[in-house]
Design a protein around this motif. Structure first.
Motif, PDB file in Angstrom:
ATOM      1  N   ILE A 313       0.851  -1.185   0.000  1.00 46.97           N
ATOM      2  CA  ILE A 313       0.000   0.000   0.000  1.00 46.97           C
ATOM      3  C   ILE A 313       0.887   1.235   0.000  1.00 46.97           C
ATOM      4  O   ILE A 313       1.509   1.569   1.017  1.00 46.97           O
ATOM      5  CB  ILE A 313      -0.945   0.029   1.224  1.00 46.97           C
ATOM      6  CG1 ILE A 313      -1.860  -1.199   1.218  1.00 46.97           C
ATOM      7  CG2 ILE A 313      -1.759   1.320   1.229  1.00 46.97           C
ATOM      8  CD1 ILE A 313      -2.780  -1.280   2.421  1.00 46.97           C
ATOM      9  N   ARG A 314       0.968   1.880  -1.136  1.00 46.08           N
ATOM     10  CA  ARG A 314       1.738   3.113  -1.270  1.00 46.08           C
ATOM     11  C   ARG A 314       0.782   4.296  -1.104  1.00 46.08           C
ATOM     12  O   ARG A 314      -0.266   4.346  -1.740  1.00 46.08           O
ATOM     13  CB  ARG A 314       2.419   3.167  -2.637  1.00 46.08           C
ATOM     14  CG  ARG A 314       3.242   4.422  -2.863  1.00 46.08           C
ATOM     15  CD  ARG A 314       4.540   4.375  -2.064  1.00 46.08           C
ATOM     16  NE  ARG A 314       5.268   5.619  -2.233  1.00 46.08           N
ATOM     17  CZ  ARG A 314       6.165   5.822  -3.206  1.00 46.08           C
ATOM     18  NH1 ARG A 314       6.429   4.861  -4.064  1.00 46.08           N
ATOM     19  NH2 ARG A 314       6.789   6.973  -3.293  1.00 46.08           N
ATOM     20  N   ARG A 315       1.147   5.259  -0.274  1.00 40.27           N
ATOM     21  CA  ARG A 315       0.270   6.391  -0.013  1.00 40.27           C
ATOM     22  C   ARG A 315       1.034   7.704  -0.199  1.00 40.27           C
ATOM     23  O   ARG A 315       2.124   7.729  -0.767  1.00 40.27           O
ATOM     24  CB  ARG A 315      -0.283   6.297   1.422  1.00 40.27           C
ATOM     25  CG  ARG A 315      -1.085   5.050   1.702  1.00 40.27           C
ATOM     26  CD  ARG A 315      -2.437   5.057   1.050  1.00 40.27           C
ATOM     27  NE  ARG A 315      -3.280   6.120   1.559  1.00 40.27           N
ATOM     28  CZ  ARG A 315      -4.496   6.404   1.096  1.00 40.27           C
ATOM     29  NH1 ARG A 315      -4.991   5.677   0.111  1.00 40.27           N
ATOM     30  NH2 ARG A 315      -5.194   7.389   1.595  1.00 40.27           N
ATOM     31  N   ALA A 374     -12.173   0.005  -0.450  1.00 41.72           N
ATOM     32  CA  ALA A 374     -11.797  -0.841  -1.584  1.00 41.72           C
ATOM     33  C   ALA A 374     -10.665  -1.784  -1.204  1.00 41.72           C
ATOM     34  O   ALA A 374     -10.627  -2.943  -1.648  1.00 41.72           O
ATOM     35  CB  ALA A 374     -11.388   0.030  -2.771  1.00 41.72           C
ATOM     36  N   ILE A 375      -9.734  -1.316  -0.384  1.00 41.02           N
ATOM     37  CA  ILE A 375      -8.636  -2.177   0.060  1.00 41.02           C
ATOM     38  C   ILE A 375      -9.168  -3.316   0.925  1.00 41.02           C
ATOM     39  O   ILE A 375      -8.782  -4.482   0.766  1.00 41.02           O
ATOM     40  CB  ILE A 375      -7.589  -1.344   0.831  1.00 41.02           C
ATOM     41  CG1 ILE A 375      -6.867  -0.385  -0.122  1.00 41.02           C
ATOM     42  CG2 ILE A 375      -6.581  -2.251   1.535  1.00 41.02           C
ATOM     43  CD1 ILE A 375      -5.959   0.610   0.576  1.00 41.02           C
ATOM     44  N   LYS A 378     -10.786  -5.807  -1.323  1.00 46.55           N
ATOM     45  CA  LYS A 378      -9.814  -6.586  -2.107  1.00 46.55           C
ATOM     46  C   LYS A 378      -9.161  -7.649  -1.239  1.00 46.55           C
ATOM     47  O   LYS A 378      -8.959  -8.791  -1.685  1.00 46.55           O
ATOM     48  CB  LYS A 378      -8.744  -5.650  -2.679  1.00 46.55           C
ATOM     49  CG  LYS A 378      -7.784  -6.355  -3.624  1.00 46.55           C
ATOM     50  CD  LYS A 378      -8.513  -6.806  -4.874  1.00 46.55           C
ATOM     51  CE  LYS A 378      -7.659  -7.628  -5.788  1.00 46.55           C
ATOM     52  NZ  LYS A 378      -8.349  -8.018  -7.020  1.00 46.55           N
ATOM     53  N   ILE A 379      -8.816  -7.310  -0.017  1.00 47.74           N
ATOM     54  CA  ILE A 379      -8.223  -8.285   0.893  1.00 47.74           C
ATOM     55  C   ILE A 379      -9.214  -9.400   1.196  1.00 47.74           C
ATOM     56  O   ILE A 379      -8.873 -10.591   1.171  1.00 47.74           O
ATOM     57  CB  ILE A 379      -7.762  -7.588   2.193  1.00 47.74           C
ATOM     58  CG1 ILE A 379      -6.568  -6.671   1.896  1.00 47.74           C
ATOM     59  CG2 ILE A 379      -7.406  -8.611   3.267  1.00 47.74           C
ATOM     60  CD1 ILE A 379      -6.168  -5.795   3.070  1.00 47.74           C
ATOM     61  N   ARG A 380     -10.442  -9.027   1.443  1.00 55.08           N
ATOM     62  CA  ARG A 380     -11.485 -10.019   1.747  1.00 55.08           C
ATOM     63  C   ARG A 380     -11.661 -10.995   0.582  1.00 55.08           C
ATOM     64  O   ARG A 380     -11.670 -12.223   0.766  1.00 55.08           O
ATOM     65  CB  ARG A 380     -12.800  -9.311   2.044  1.00 55.08           C
ATOM     66  CG  ARG A 380     -13.952 -10.258   2.398  1.00 55.08           C
ATOM     67  CD  ARG A 380     -15.281  -9.509   2.384  1.00 55.08           C
ATOM     68  NE  ARG A 380     -15.223  -8.320   3.205  1.00 55.08           N
ATOM     69  CZ  ARG A 380     -15.708  -7.142   2.838  1.00 55.08           C
ATOM     70  NH1 ARG A 380     -16.276  -6.996   1.638  1.00 55.08           N
ATOM     71  NH2 ARG A 380     -15.647  -6.102   3.641  1.00 55.08           N
ATOM     72  N   ASN A 381     -11.786 -10.455  -0.621  1.00 61.87           N
ATOM     73  CA  ASN A 381     -12.015 -11.306  -1.789  1.00 61.87           C
ATOM     74  C   ASN A 381     -10.803 -12.165  -2.121  1.00 61.87           C
ATOM     75  O   ASN A 381     -10.947 -13.320  -2.539  1.00 61.87           O
ATOM     76  CB  ASN A 381     -12.379 -10.445  -2.995  1.00 61.87           C
ATOM     77  CG  ASN A 381     -13.749  -9.787  -2.854  1.00 61.87           C
ATOM     78  OD1 ASN A 381     -14.558 -10.207  -2.024  1.00 61.87           O
ATOM     79  ND2 ASN A 381     -13.996  -8.765  -3.647  1.00 61.87           N
ATOM     80  N   SER A 382      -9.611 -11.624  -1.941  1.00 57.90           N
ATOM     81  CA  SER A 382      -8.394 -12.389  -2.240  1.00 57.90           C
ATOM     82  C   SER A 382      -8.237 -13.551  -1.273  1.00 57.90           C
ATOM     83  O   SER A 382      -7.820 -14.649  -1.667  1.00 57.90           O
ATOM     84  CB  SER A 382      -7.171 -11.468  -2.174  1.00 57.90           C
ATOM     85  OG  SER A 382      -7.257 -10.442  -3.137  1.00 57.90           O
ATOM     86  N   ARG A 383      -8.556 -13.308  -0.003  1.00 55.09           N
ATOM     87  CA  ARG A 383      -8.510 -14.406   0.972  1.00 55.09           C
ATOM     88  C   ARG A 383      -9.539 -15.468   0.610  1.00 55.09           C
ATOM     89  O   ARG A 383      -9.232 -16.677   0.641  1.00 55.09           O
ATOM     90  CB  ARG A 383      -8.754 -13.866   2.383  1.00 55.09           C
ATOM     91  CG  ARG A 383      -8.832 -14.987   3.417  1.00 55.09           C
ATOM     92  CD  ARG A 383      -8.675 -14.520   4.842  1.00 55.09           C
ATOM     93  NE  ARG A 383      -9.726 -13.628   5.309  1.00 55.09           N
ATOM     94  CZ  ARG A 383      -9.878 -13.265   6.589  1.00 55.09           C
ATOM     95  NH1 ARG A 383      -9.017 -13.701   7.517  1.00 55.09           N
ATOM     96  NH2 ARG A 383     -10.844 -12.448   6.937  1.00 55.09           N
ATOM     97  N   TYR A 384     -10.733 -15.049   0.271  1.00 54.22           N
ATOM     98  CA  TYR A 384     -11.790 -15.993  -0.093  1.00 54.22           C
ATOM     99  C   TYR A 384     -11.374 -16.837  -1.295  1.00 54.22           C
ATOM    100  O   TYR A 384     -11.546 -18.070  -1.301  1.00 54.22           O
ATOM    101  CB  TYR A 384     -13.073 -15.223  -0.383  1.00 54.22           C
ATOM    102  CG  TYR A 384     -14.228 -16.094  -0.836  1.00 54.22           C
ATOM    103  CD1 TYR A 384     -15.052 -16.742   0.092  1.00 54.22           C
ATOM    104  CD2 TYR A 384     -14.499 -16.260  -2.199  1.00 54.22           C
ATOM    105  CE1 TYR A 384     -16.098 -17.538  -0.327  1.00 54.22           C
ATOM    106  CE2 TYR A 384     -15.553 -17.057  -2.619  1.00 54.22           C
ATOM    107  CZ  TYR A 384     -16.345 -17.693  -1.688  1.00 54.22           C
ATOM    108  OH  TYR A 384     -17.384 -18.485  -2.098  1.00 54.22           O
ATOM    109  N   ASP A 385     -10.831 -16.196  -2.322  1.00 58.79           N
ATOM    110  CA  ASP A 385     -10.439 -16.913  -3.536  1.00 58.79           C
ATOM    111  C   ASP A 385      -9.326 -17.908  -3.259  1.00 58.79           C
ATOM    112  O   ASP A 385      -9.342 -19.045  -3.772  1.00 58.79           O
ATOM    113  CB  ASP A 385      -9.974 -15.925  -4.608  1.00 58.79           C
ATOM    114  CG  ASP A 385     -11.106 -15.064  -5.140  1.00 58.79           C
ATOM    115  OD1 ASP A 385     -12.279 -15.425  -4.935  1.00 58.79           O
ATOM    116  OD2 ASP A 385     -10.806 -14.019  -5.753  1.00 58.79           O
ATOM    117  N   TYR A 386      -8.350 -17.501  -2.452  1.00 57.82           N
ATOM    118  CA  TYR A 386      -7.209 -18.382  -2.178  1.00 57.82           C
ATOM    119  C   TYR A 386      -7.619 -19.582  -1.332  1.00 57.82           C
ATOM    120  O   TYR A 386      -7.277 -20.726  -1.649  1.00 57.82           O
ATOM    121  CB  TYR A 386      -6.109 -17.598  -1.471  1.00 57.82           C
ATOM    122  CG  TYR A 386      -4.923 -18.448  -1.079  1.00 57.82           C
ATOM    123  CD1 TYR A 386      -4.008 -18.882  -2.033  1.00 57.82           C
ATOM    124  CD2 TYR A 386      -4.730 -18.833   0.246  1.00 57.82           C
ATOM    125  CE1 TYR A 386      -2.923 -19.670  -1.674  1.00 57.82           C
ATOM    126  CE2 TYR A 386      -3.652 -19.623   0.613  1.00 57.82           C
ATOM    127  CZ  TYR A 386      -2.759 -20.039  -0.353  1.00 57.82           C
ATOM    128  OH  TYR A 386      -1.693 -20.827   0.000  1.00 57.82           O
TER     129      TYR A 386
END
Length: 486
Positions: A313-315, A374-375, A378-386
């Protein structure tokens, strides 16, 4: 900095005009690199003085109040067995060598890393010893003021950042390739009077817009067939070529690099690339932060990285870079463009050269600088997919989150609070690591290697940092679903 038009970039003697769409991909990808605060125009080679600042002699070398001296590591590099004029061919006084003086300096580590690895592979295929060099960053980006440096100007030995054949390590048994040598040894075994100078201006114009394979094979043939024992590749003047590297930012910022992927992935340069002991030491010192807590809520792997999701996460200053990417309709960077990876990005229609619609700019910002919500999604969906991709009988658990970030504001705490509500048992950030002087100097490599090891990684597709993590993960044969982009 003044921007050139597409015709200025591709016109002139020795170059071939390409379709406008290809130019857009190349130049607009480059726009991100130019806007990034650590990706400035490469400076002339550094000249080092022997003068050292006054540093208390009784200070422990690893004291983080001072920069590391690395004297012991330079001494170790000097003692490598290939640094011996009496070594048998293809090493020693009769060996064949190539130094890429053209190599980038004073840019961010990850822009340097992808280039030096490809240069190393080119040397390997050309049956020449690669000449490795210290990493040099811009002075103002180091975490110490001048009076706190032990050497001046500051520089970092390559072996502090990576290990393997590119940094002078051995090739596999039975491989007769010459080992890489240091710049100091090259100056001894190949004095200036014995070097053939090849300027990139004499090679690049005819192949500048070809794909990576054609560029690589052209240079390979030249270096392989050259009878001279010692070759130094020097850059064209910047009035002729603003990015005069052999493998330049125009190439890395476009899909023209992708034809090199499988060959480069399977090469000894990639397969034998290792994490530097200094980086491993920094990670080991902080590994307790990732240790599973045990108990009923924590079944699954004992290895902490097997239950970790890492996210880049670049800010802060990154907002301007993202706006520039949108303005120039930029695509992803380098290996992030590999088509088999999920979450690909295609610039939306409707933009033009140096101009984009409000809708398209908003679309870019969603992917490049996502909101907190959105972050979290994205983390939630990526964990679910993996977890959902587990094979029969396989137990996948993701309960540890590592956030690679330059942010240290209240926003980060709000993100952590939101993610705690998502059921993450452990949330660790880059700011939580305890680093000595060597760890501080190599912190970008520390973060990179933690992300390489993690079960799942979410990166920014326009980032060279993310791209090099993707390279290491795919060399490790991690499955595609475990490497994601916003």
């Amino acid at each position: 900095m003044s921007w050139k038009t597409a015709n200025q970039f591709v016109g002139g003697p020795g170059t071939r005009r390409r379709k406008f769409g290809i130019i857009v991909i190349v130049i607009t990808s480059l726009a991100f690199l130019l806007l990034h605060p650590t990706i400035r125009r490469a400076a002339s080679p550094i000249r080092y003085s022997i003068k050292k600042p006054s540093v208390p002699q009784n200070e422990v070398d690893k004291n983080a109040d001072y920069s590391p001296s690395y004297e012991w590591l330079w001494k170790w590099e000097k003692s490598l067995p290939q640094h011996n004029l009496d070594s048998p061919y293809p090493e020693g006084r009769n060996g064949r060598y190539v130094k890429f003086t053209v190599q980038i300096q004073q840019l961010g580590w990850n822009n340097c890393l992808n280039e030096l690895l490809m240069n190393s592979y080119l040397a390997y295929k050309s049956k020449r010893a690669y000449v490795f060099q210290d990493y040099v960053w811009k002075v103002e980006y180091y975490p110490w003021p001048q009076e706190k440096f032990r050497t001046w100007p500051p520089r970092t030995p390559l072996n502090a950042l990576i290990s393997g054949p590119t940094a002078g390590g051995p090739w596999d048994d039975g491989d007769d390739a010459p080992r890489a040598v240091s710049e100091d040894y090259f100056n001894t075994v190949c004095p200036p009077s014995e070097r053939r100078i090849i300027n990139t201006r004499d090679v690049k114009p005819d192949i500048m817009w070809d794909d990576g394979k054609k560029i690589f094979s052209t240079w390979e043939k030249l270096l392989l067939e050259a009878p001279e024992r010692c070759i130094e590749v020097q850059p064209a003047d910047r009035s002729e070529d603003n990015f005069p590297q052999v493998f330049d930012l125009f190439l890395w910022g476009s899909d023209r690099i992708l034809p090199m992927w499988e060959e480069f992935r399977d090469s000894p340069v990639s397969q034998l690339l290792e994490t530097a002991p200094i980086v491993n030491a920094a990670i080991a010192r902080n590994e307790y932060l990732f240790a599973p807590r045990g108990g009923l809520r924590s079944p699954g792997p004992r290895n902490p990285y097997d239950r970790m999701l890492a996210i880049h996460i670049r800010r802060g200053d990154f907002k301007d870079a993202c706006l520039g990417l949108a303005t120039w309709n930029s695509t992803f960077y380098s290996w992030n463009l590999l088509p088999f990876l999920p979450d690909s990005f295609t610039p939306p229609p409707g933009g033009s050269w140096g101009k984009n619609t409000e809708e398209n700019i908003a679309f870019y910002m969603e992917r490049c600088l996502p909101t907190l919500d959105a972050i979290v999604k994205k983390i939630r969906n990526s964990r679910y997919d993996y977890v959902g991709a587990a094979k029969d009988g396989e137990k996948r658990v993701l309960d540890t989150l590592y956030i690679l970030t330059n942010d240290d504001s209240e926003w980060l705490q709000h993100l952590k609070d939101a993610l705690t509500g998502e059921g993450w048992d452990l949330i660790v950030t880059s700011k939580d690591l305890v680093l000595d002087a060597e760890g501080m100097d190599t912190n970008m490599a520390v973060d990179m290697d933690i992300a390489r090891r993690a079960a799942v990684f979410i990166g920014n597709g326009w980032s060279s940092f993310t791209s090099n993590i993707v390279h290491r993960r795919l060399v490790d044969r991690k499955e595609a679903i475990s490497t994601r982009f916003y």
